[in-house]
Design an enzyme around this catalytic site. Structure first.
Site, PDB file in Angstrom:
ATOM      1  CB  SER A 683      55.606  52.174 -38.441  1.00  0.00           C
ATOM      2  OG  SER A 683      56.639  52.750 -37.674  1.00  0.00           O
ATOM      3  CE  LYS A 726      59.648  51.452 -40.485  1.00  0.00           C
ATOM      4  NZ  LYS A 726      58.174  51.468 -40.521  1.00  0.00           N
TER       5      LYS A 726
END
Length: 797
Positions: A683, A726
């Protein structure tokens, strides 16, 4: 002996090293030969004059060297040889004692140059006396050792040669190899006779002590048989008098009848009571059976609690104990609704996955209270023995049931809410795999007949509501994971933490520290400051610790006031007072500081503790040779993402305004700080690409922008996981714009209203769109149309 005349000895002989034994002259000795060096020596002897030198090996080495063997040994003649598997079985006759002057080894062949050490026998009166003494000791030893054959007795008693008698007895007695070697090297026959006499006297003492012990054991066995016979007579007399069995057994039978046990359990219990009645209390097995019956009767086989199956009331209880967590609450309400309609349903197997401090364990207690069930919890962290789950078999001393049965006993019912805490921390040891034992426990199709090794009776676990907790899923056994319904518990937003602190944490801490109601109050600004600058976590555990610290200081101030002092007014903690109670702030907003230079981009990552922010740095090193350096404990996947990002940028260097000598004359160094923490995953691909482009163009990245997404060689941005965690991490660091893959758009629905209201989410499909938002002043040959960048915020929706 086959031949009493010693053969003529050559000057050099093959060496047969012996471990833990010594060969003597004038004796026969069987040997098993397996090692290559030994087999080679035997084969060489058989191919010549059948003579071999037998030397004691001082070490346990499988492949001895000349330095490992003694220098005094016995020359032997191989009388018989037979092959056995990979080795040889030989019978060897000791001939004469020799000294090995030089021992050499070539390959697997060991040889020695020898000098004979002949031994002469002088029949003096003193030697004759020692021989007769030995013969008397031999007679006594043979009378005590009942296992010797008559042929061996005759051979030993009729030996008249003192030297042969010494060596034969040394072969038969249990002497250490070093003592035998010293006896062989001794040149004085009188001292040899004294040594053997002392060893034989010690052997006789051992035989006498052994006989005494055997006699005592026989006597004890006779006494036990006598006691058993008398007990049987006493039992018959009691039956004739109508007194029956003892009070203890009668009490056990009464407990069994009153326990309303299932048929298999009742049958097993009565069988054990009948066994108990046939043995005395002094028997070692008596207490084992008694303990087993106690455990059998302590398990609540027929006891269950009545569930509260009103979904509305259960939801009310859940809301009283926990804020938010709507998914978990809905799942429990759904289970109760089905129970209300169907009447009978197997308990679900739930797995709460989330960062530490988000309320997984306390939620299990709340579920038990909402359903009016008992609550039990066992921690699986560090468990590495399968017997911890299934119990130990009764053949072991001190054996007990496993933790599952122990927890049922503790709960007092067969339908508790059973929490298996930290299931991702199970270890595997040589005693077995506890995760494999849990497969039966957590399988609704099997756990109605769970069998504990100690009880050896099926235990019905189908009515138990199992809840497991975990910080991550990667370390859980795949088969175990397949049996559980995963319910993720994400971190809390700042507004949620403020609400939780006011409604739950602060009242609990005031109660624990003895503060009366109304004695302490926090302003909202103070709570937000503590959350932002004194804790940085997904849960609220550290927040509660900080509130507890302030409560202790207020309690100390109350406790140290003079007795005649006026009543203390309510303490109000405002934003300006937080430093006085907690000291300087632990966390500061560092995004602007960290990203102020070109080559630094802000990324977000999922971790076991929720989410975190990564500052990825890139720099060009002049004088290089197109190398890429990756530091910061990056895993393989993360390293490949960096290389993919670099390859895409190099392929499109002219379009992105990157100089042709971008890497031709430079090395590239990519670093992710916090190097002590391992990092991995795809990611961070777009973040690495952005940092590299920023370094190559010498343009800084926007300080209020963070990003996540996997990058491909063609520049596409692929979806990633952990969007909620996140986003919460970015919000904690003060970031207002978060770049996400366009395919992650459905995940925005899961975000709290507060996050969607305060942050802007930019959905992108290519790296070009990322660059336009993150580094807007980078000049490109082909400008992107503004409509290609899709932005989305709560107000737009």
């Amino acid at each position: 002996m086959a031949d009493a005349t010693p053969p003529t000895l050559p000057s050099e002989l093959p060496v047969l090293p012996l471990r833990r034994t010594v060969a003597f002259p004038l004796t026969l000795q069987p040997l098993a030969v397996n090692r290559p060096v030994s087999v080679e020596s035997v084969n060489r002897a058989l191919g010549a004059d059948r003579l071999v030198l037998l030397l004691l090996q001082h070490t346990e080495a499988d492949d001895p060297t000349p330095q490992d063997v003694a220098r005094v040994g016995t020359v032997g003649v191989i009388r018989q040889m037979a092959k056995s598997g990979n080795g040889l079985n030989i019978i060897i006759e000791g001939v004469v004692r020799v000294r090995a002057d030089v021992v050499t080894r070539t390959g697997t062949s060991m040889r020695a140059r020898i000098t004979p050490l002949p031994e002469t026998v002088e029949r003096t009166i003193e030697i004759e006396a020692h021989v007769r003494r030995l013969q008397e000791l031999i007679e006594k030893a043979l009378s005590l050792a009942t296992g010797l054959s008559e042929e061996l007795r005759a051979v030993v008693i009729n030996i008249d040669d003192p030297l042969r008698l010494v060596y034969v007895l040394a072969t038969l007695l249990d002497l250490k190899a070093t003592d035998k070697q010293a006896l062989l090297e001794e040149t004085d026959l009188l001292k040899k006779l004294e040594t053997i006499s002392a060893a034989l006297t010690r052997e006789i003492s051992l035989l006498e002590l052994k006989g005494k012990i055997e006699s005592q054991v026989q006597q004890e066995m006779s006494d036990a048989q006598r006691q058993y016979y008398l007990r049987q007579q006493l039992k018959a007399i009691q039956q004739e008098l109508g007194e029956g069995e003892g009070t203890e057994l009668a009490e056990l039978r009464k407990r069994i009848d009153e326990a309303r046990l299932p048929e298999p359990v009742h049958t097993a219990a009565m069988r054990e009571v009948d066994r108990l009645a046939r043995m005395g209390p002094a028997s070692p097995e008596y207490q084992m059976i008694r303990t087993y019956l106690d455990w059998l009767l302590d398990v609540p086989w027929s006891v269950t609690t009545t569930d509260r199956i009103d979904p509305v009331e259960a939801r009310k209880v859940l809301d009283e104990d926990h804020y938010d967590l709507d998914k978990v609450k809905e799942r429990i309400v759904e289970y109760l609704a089905v129970r209300k309609l169907k009447g009978d349903m197997k308990g679900p197997i739930l797995c709460f996955v989330g960062a530490p401090g988000v309320g997984k364990t306390s939620l299990g207690q709340s579920i038990a209270r909402a359903m009016s069930r008992k609550f039990v919890r066992i921690s699986l962290g560090g468990v590495r023995d399968e017997a911890e789950i299934r119990g130990h078999r009764r053949t072991y001393i001190g054996s007990i049931p496993g933790r599952i049965v122990q927890a049922l006993k503790q709960a007092g019912s067969m339908n508790p809410v059973f929490m298996l805490d930290e299931i991702d921390k199970i270890s595997v040891g040589f005693q077995g795999d506890p995760a494999a034992a849990l497969l039966e426990v957590l399988d609704p199709a099997q756990n109605h007949t769970f069998r504990d090794h100690y009880l050896e009776i099926p235990v019905d676990l189908s009515r138990v509501l199992f809840i497991t907790t975990s910080n991550q899923l990667g370390t859980i056994h795949p088969a175990l994971l397949d049996r559980m319904e995963i319910i993720p518990l994400s971190g809390y937003t700042e507004d949620e933490k403020v609400h939780i602190a006011r409604k739950y944490l602060l009242p609990r801490q005031m109660s624990e520290h003895g503060l009366p109601d109304g004695a302490l109050e926090f302003s909202e600004a103070a709570l937000r400051l503590i959350i932002a600058e004194y804790t940085r976590e997904a849960g609220v555990r550290n927040l509660e610790r900080q509130l507890g610290t302030i409560c202790r200081k207020v309690a100390a101030r109350l406790a140290t006031r003079p007795a005649d002092a006026p009543a203390m007014e309510k303490t109000v903690v405002d934003r300006a007072d937080v430093d006085d109670y907690l000291g300087r702030a632990r966390f500061k907003k560092e995004v602007a500081f960290r990203t102020s230079r070109p080559g630094v981009a802000t990324g977000v990552a999922w971790t076991e503790t929720g989410g975190d922010v990564l500052f990825i740095e890139a720099t060009l090193l002049p004088g290089g040779n197109q190398n890429i350096i990756l530091t910061g404990q990056l895993g393989n996947v993360m390293q490949e993402s960096a290389r993919a990002a670099l390859s895409h940028l190099r392929a499109r260097a002219p379009e992105l305004g990157i100089a042709p000598e971008f890497l031709a004359k430079h090395d590239l160094h990519v670093h992710v700080p916090a190097g002590a923490i391992p990092k991995d995953g795809p990611s961070a691909g777009v973040t690495m690409a952005t940092a590299i482009l920023s370094a190559a163009r010498n343009r800084p990245v926007r300080q209020d922008v963070a990003m996540t997404g996997e990058i491909t060689l063609s520049g596409l941005v692929l979806p990633v996981g952990g969007i909620r965690e996140k986003a919460l991490a970015a919000r904690r660091f003060g970031i207002r714009t978060l770049i996400l893959p366009a395919l992650n758009e459905p995940d925005l629905e899961e975000l709290p209203q507060e996050i969607r209201r305060e942050m802007t989410f930019v959905l992108v499909e290519t790296l070009d769109q990322v660059i336009e938002v993150a580094i807007p002043d980078v000049a490109k040959v082909d400008e992107l149309a503004p409509e290609e960048v899709r932005t989305e915020s709560h107000s737009d929706r």
